[in-house]
Enzyme design. Structure first.
Site, PDB file in Angstrom:
ATOM      1  N   PRO A   2       0.822  -1.209   0.000  1.00 32.88           N
ATOM      2  CA  PRO A   2       0.000   0.000   0.000  1.00 32.88           C
ATOM      3  C   PRO A   2       0.854   1.257   0.000  1.00 32.88           C
ATOM      4  CG  PRO A   2      -0.793  -1.590   1.613  1.00 32.88           C
ATOM      5  CD  PRO A   2       0.511  -2.110   1.102  1.00 32.88           C
ATOM      6  N   GLU A   3       0.439   2.245  -0.794  1.00 33.31           N
ATOM      7  CA  GLU A   3       1.164   3.512  -0.814  1.00 33.31           C
ATOM      8  C   GLU A   3       0.481   4.502   0.124  1.00 33.31           C
ATOM      9  OE1 GLU A   3       2.717   5.063  -4.346  1.00 33.31           O
ATOM     10  OE2 GLU A   3       2.959   3.139  -5.341  1.00 33.31           O
TER      11      GLU A   3
END
Length: 269
Positions: A2-3
């Site tokens: 996940p960013e």
């Protein structure tokens, strides 16, 4: 992995459910995550969660005696469920609240983390992190000064958490395209003027992704708890071999830091 926008939307998703709620019980079903889960995590039982914050890709659940630090790793996610709902495979840590809800950390690959931070001090994980990209501390001057004498490619430079946190692969690709900067250009050769163009683009690109995620995420109590990557129009990322949306030149790919890097050879110099 996940960013930053996905982690921020996770924060926005869980915050309304647990802020100002009393923790009835902390259950640690598996202590063997990326780092061992410390016993101090259980000390928040009987206390209220006063805030849910984010630092880089870490979430902090604040109480009066300290903060639980959560990291999603490569495959982790959080979900809010009724306490009585049966556990799923890979539910490693859960927090039961007086309102009848539970926050569960699920992580199949166990690269995530559940750690402890004492009050009024920063965990060692945070000691060398750069500024948050959506704050006033992140400026063109900061990037310019940190880049002087550096031979590393500009894409790797802006993805370095010591320089600025949370500019992951997707958003680095997109921001450099919008700024017209070739991802392989040496960071030390990027002018202040070009950093003055790039910096607000990074901010706007991340902010737009967070806004899109916030509108996509109707209810964080959904069955899997995953906001996922948002339905946004990506200009270059994932579009290798397709025409550039600006000039129709075929987009190319190189590997930088073992990450896919897509660019337009005409629009980016």
């Amino acid at each position: 992995m996940p960013e930053l926008p996905e982690v921020e939307v996770s924060r926005l998703g869980i915050k309304p459910h647990i802020t100002e709620q009393v923790v009835d019980k902390v259950l640690i079903h598996n202590t063997r995550l990326r780092w061992p889960v410390p016993d101090e995590v259980k000390t928040i039982e009987t206390l209220k969660i006063t805030n849910v914050r984010r630092r880089a890709k870490y979430l902090l659940l604040d109480t009066e005696i300290g903060s639980v630090i959560l990291h999603l790793g490569m495959s982790g996610h959080l979900r809010i469920v009724p306490i009585e709902e049966p556990l799923k495979k890979h539910d490693h840590v859960e927090f039961h609240f007086a309102n009848g809800k539970a926050l569960r950390l699920n992580d199949a690959r166990r690269f995530g983390a559940c750690l402890w931070q004492a009050p009024d001090c920063d965990h060692t994980l945070f000691s060398k992190l750069g500024p948050e990209p959506l704050t006033d501390d992140f400026t063109a001057v900061h990037l310019y000064e940190r880049s002087r004498g550096k031979k590393v490619a500009i894409k790797q430079f802006i993805m370095d958490n010591h320089v600025v946190v949370g500019v992951g692969n997707i958003y680095a690709n997109e921001s450099l395209f919008k700024a017209g900067i070739h991802p392989q250009k040496e960071s030390g050769k990027v002018s202040l003027k070009r950093f003055q163009l790039l910096t607000p683009i990074i901010k706007d690109t991340l902010a737009a992704a967070i806004e899109q995620g916030g509108t996509t995420l109707k209810d964080f109590s959904q069955s899997d708890g995953k906001p996922g990557y948002f339905a946004q129009q990506l200009l270059v990322y994932g579009r290798k071999g397709q025409p550039c949306m600006s000039c129709e030149t075929i987009l190319q790919e190189v590997r930088l830091g073992q990450r896919s890097t897509i660019f337009c050879s005409q629009c980016q110099k």
